[in-house]
Design a protein around this motif. Structure first.
Motif, PDB file in Angstrom:
ATOM      1  N   ASP A  36      -4.892 -18.544 -16.159  1.00 43.40           N
ATOM      2  CA  ASP A  36      -5.922 -19.531 -16.485  1.00 43.40           C
ATOM      3  C   ASP A  36      -5.224 -20.889 -16.613  1.00 43.40           C
ATOM      4  OD1 ASP A  36      -8.105 -20.938 -17.340  1.00 43.40           O
ATOM      5  OD2 ASP A  36      -8.317 -19.899 -19.264  1.00 43.40           O
ATOM      6  N   ASP A  38      -6.039 -24.001 -16.484  1.00 43.61           N
ATOM      7  CA  ASP A  38      -6.550 -25.091 -17.327  1.00 43.61           C
ATOM      8  C   ASP A  38      -6.983 -24.607 -18.718  1.00 43.61           C
ATOM      9  OD1 ASP A  38      -8.823 -23.743 -16.561  1.00 43.61           O
ATOM     10  OD2 ASP A  38      -9.685 -25.415 -15.433  1.00 43.61           O
ATOM     11  N   ASP A  40      -9.358 -22.879 -19.890  1.00 43.66           N
ATOM     12  CA  ASP A  40     -10.765 -23.057 -20.272  1.00 43.66           C
ATOM     13  C   ASP A  40     -11.465 -21.721 -20.510  1.00 43.66           C
ATOM     14  OD1 ASP A  40     -11.000 -22.097 -17.713  1.00 43.66           O
ATOM     15  OD2 ASP A  40     -12.137 -23.808 -16.925  1.00 43.66           O
ATOM     16  N   VAL A  42     -11.822 -19.363 -18.304  1.00 41.15           N
ATOM     17  CA  VAL A  42     -12.274 -18.803 -17.036  1.00 41.15           C
ATOM     18  C   VAL A  42     -11.030 -18.568 -16.176  1.00 41.15           C
ATOM     19  CG1 VAL A  42     -13.726 -19.141 -14.999  1.00 41.15           C
ATOM     20  CG2 VAL A  42     -14.419 -20.122 -17.195  1.00 41.15           C
ATOM     21  N   ASN A  44      -8.456 -17.984 -13.172  1.00 39.97           N
ATOM     22  CA  ASN A  44      -8.364 -18.700 -11.901  1.00 39.97           C
ATOM     23  C   ASN A  44      -9.204 -18.069 -10.794  1.00 39.97           C
ATOM     24  OD1 ASN A  44      -6.471 -20.271 -13.218  1.00 39.97           O
ATOM     25  ND2 ASN A  44      -4.729 -19.167 -12.361  1.00 39.97           N
ATOM     26  N   ASP A  47     -12.609 -19.263 -11.413  1.00 37.03           N
ATOM     27  CA  ASP A  47     -12.730 -20.672 -11.774  1.00 37.03           C
ATOM     28  C   ASP A  47     -12.878 -21.532 -10.520  1.00 37.03           C
ATOM     29  OD1 ASP A  47     -12.460 -23.223 -12.879  1.00 37.03           O
ATOM     30  OD2 ASP A  47     -11.081 -22.510 -14.408  1.00 37.03           O
TER      31      ASP A  47
HETATM   32 CA   LIG Z   1      -9.574 -21.752 -15.859  1.00 32.44          CA
END
Ligand SMILES: [Ca+2]
Ligand SMILES: [Ca+2]
Ligand SMILES: [Ca+2]
Ligand SMILES: [Ca+2]
Length: 92
Positions: A36, A38, A40, A42, A44, A47
């Motif tokens: 993940d 970033d 967040d 979610v 990859n 995402d």
């Molecule tokens: Ca993400």
């Protein structure tokens, strides 16, 4: 892609190699092995935007709500789309 611990202070990944040592969310796991990027919530694989700003609230697909056209960039084009949604077409 499997998340693995860094092998040392200068290496964010063991496998695969993380050549540029990029670590977008600064969590110690290089982008090349971070499930993940970033952070967040979610992963990859699901995402649509791997590099949304850190700490931003995202939609289930990992995009920002304000990114109306889904290009992973919030700009005047998005503003135009949102304005159109709220006010309808502009008639001169
Ligand atoms: Ca993400
Ligand atoms: Ca990371
Ligand atoms: Ca995202
Ligand atoms: Ca956009």
């Amino acid at each position: 892609m499997q998340r693995r611990p860094p092998s040392g202070p200068d290496d964010g990944c063991i496998m695969p190699a993380n050549a540029d040592q990029a670590d977008f969310d600064d969590d110690g796991f290089g982008d090349a092995c971070d499930d993940d990027i970033d952070d967040d919530g979610v992963l990859n694989d699901s995402d649509s935007c791997d590099f949304t700003p850190i700490g931003a609230t995202v939609q289930p697909d990992g995009t920002l709500r304000s990114d109306a056209d889904g290009d992973c960039d919030v700009d005047l084009f998005d503003f135009g789309i949102l304005q159109h949604e709220f006010t309808g077409p502009v008639h001169p």
